[in-house]
Design a protein around this motif. Structure first.
Motif, mmCIF file in Angstrom:
data_model
loop_
_atom_site.group_PDB
_atom_site.id
_atom_site.type_symbol
_atom_site.label_atom_id
_atom_site.label_comp_id
_atom_site.label_asym_id
_atom_site.label_seq_id
_atom_site.Cartn_x
_atom_site.Cartn_y
_atom_site.Cartn_z
ATOM 1 N N SER A 122 4.181 -2.811 0.000
ATOM 2 C CA SER A 122 4.446 -3.649 -1.011
ATOM 3 C C SER A 122 5.760 -4.385 -1.122
ATOM 4 C CB SER A 122 4.313 -3.116 -2.551
ATOM 5 O OG SER A 122 4.333 -3.739 -3.672
ATOM 6 N N ARG A 129 -8.468 -2.016 4.902
ATOM 7 C CA ARG A 129 -7.713 -3.329 4.665
ATOM 8 C C ARG A 129 -6.430 -3.151 4.223
ATOM 9 N NH1 ARG A 129 -12.907 -5.866 2.433
ATOM 10 N NH2 ARG A 129 -11.947 -5.107 0.390
ATOM 11 N N ALA A 144 -2.412 -4.698 5.568
ATOM 12 C CA ALA A 144 -2.017 -5.655 4.705
ATOM 13 C C ALA A 144 -0.403 -5.358 4.547
ATOM 14 C CB ALA A 144 -2.649 -5.973 3.565
ATOM 15 N N GLU A 199 -0.023 -10.082 0.095
ATOM 16 C CA GLU A 199 -1.621 -9.855 0.453
ATOM 17 C C GLU A 199 -1.687 -8.400 -0.018
ATOM 18 O OE1 GLU A 199 -4.704 -9.669 4.162
ATOM 19 O OE2 GLU A 199 -2.638 -10.174 4.679
ATOM 20 N N ARG A 253 -1.843 -7.752 -3.810
ATOM 21 C CA ARG A 253 -3.303 -8.441 -4.536
ATOM 22 C C ARG A 253 -4.527 -7.515 -4.072
ATOM 23 N NH1 ARG A 253 -1.107 -13.354 -2.904
ATOM 24 N NH2 ARG A 253 -2.064 -13.212 -0.856
ATOM 25 N N LEU A 254 -4.577 -7.104 -2.812
ATOM 26 C CA LEU A 254 -5.679 -6.261 -2.261
ATOM 27 C C LEU A 254 -5.517 -4.677 -3.065
ATOM 28 C CD1 LEU A 254 -5.757 -6.763 1.522
ATOM 29 C CD2 LEU A 254 -7.455 -7.224 -0.115
ATOM 30 N N SER A 263 0.011 -13.612 -9.672
ATOM 31 C CA SER A 263 -0.008 -13.826 -8.359
ATOM 32 C C SER A 263 -0.870 -14.711 -7.691
ATOM 33 C CB SER A 263 -0.089 -12.361 -7.472
ATOM 34 O OG SER A 263 -1.532 -12.039 -7.874
#
Length: 167
Positions: free
Chosen positions: A56, A102, A106, A110, A113-114, A167
């Motif tokens: 992050s 995923r 990431a 991105e 958000r995921l 975001s």
């Protein structure tokens, strides 16, 4: 006189049996199921939270992940203690699936958000399990934990929805 002594002994045995110190009195199969399902659910949230520091870029996401870890780890230990006292086995580990893959791949915005989207769904699942415990469980401690999970995770869902909206 002999009849009174026997009845008195029987009454004492019934009374002492109800004063068990093992913590098993007052729980039902729904309490056991709640703990057995919530433990691996919380462990998955911890696994997700542990991804945040290396992926992050958002300090608010990092703060939230830290708070999730601090809240859920003691809850896992509490539920493991109940299962032990109740003579029940622990819950089965859940598979992480595609969402975890995923997340692991990431980084940056991105990832954030995921992670937020995945954790919102994850928390919603915990809230539903806790609502079931409130409706069907009988152990006062488990019901209290269920209420705390609902309150805390619903507040975190609202916070995460706010973070996603910006975001």
């Amino acid at each position: 006189m002999r009849k009174i002594v026997i009845l008195g002994g029987l009454a004492l045995a019934v009374f002492l049996g109800g004063c068990s110190t093992t913590g098993t009195a007052g729980h039902n199969a729904d309490d056991v199921a709640f703990a057995q399902q919530m433990i691996p659910h919380h462990r998955q949230a911890l696994d997700m939270a542990k991804l945040v520091p290396s992926r992050s870029t958002d300090p608010k996401v990092a703060d939230l992940a830290n708070r999730i870890e601090k809240a859920q780890d003691p809850e896992i230990r509490q539920m493991e203690g109940w299962l032990s006292a109740w003579g029940a086995g622990s819950g089965h580990e859940s598979m992480h699936g595609d969402d975890m893959g995923r997340l692991e791949a990431a980084k940056g915005a991105e990832f954030d958000r995921l992670w937020l989207g995945s954790m919102i769904k994850h928390h919603q699942g915990a809230v539903e399990m806790a609502k079931t415990e409130l409706a069907k469980g009988s152990d006062a401690g488990a019901k209290d934990l269920a209420r705390r999970i609902i309150d805390a995770q619903q507040a975190e869902i609202t916070e995460m929805q706010g973070l996603l909206a910006r975001s």
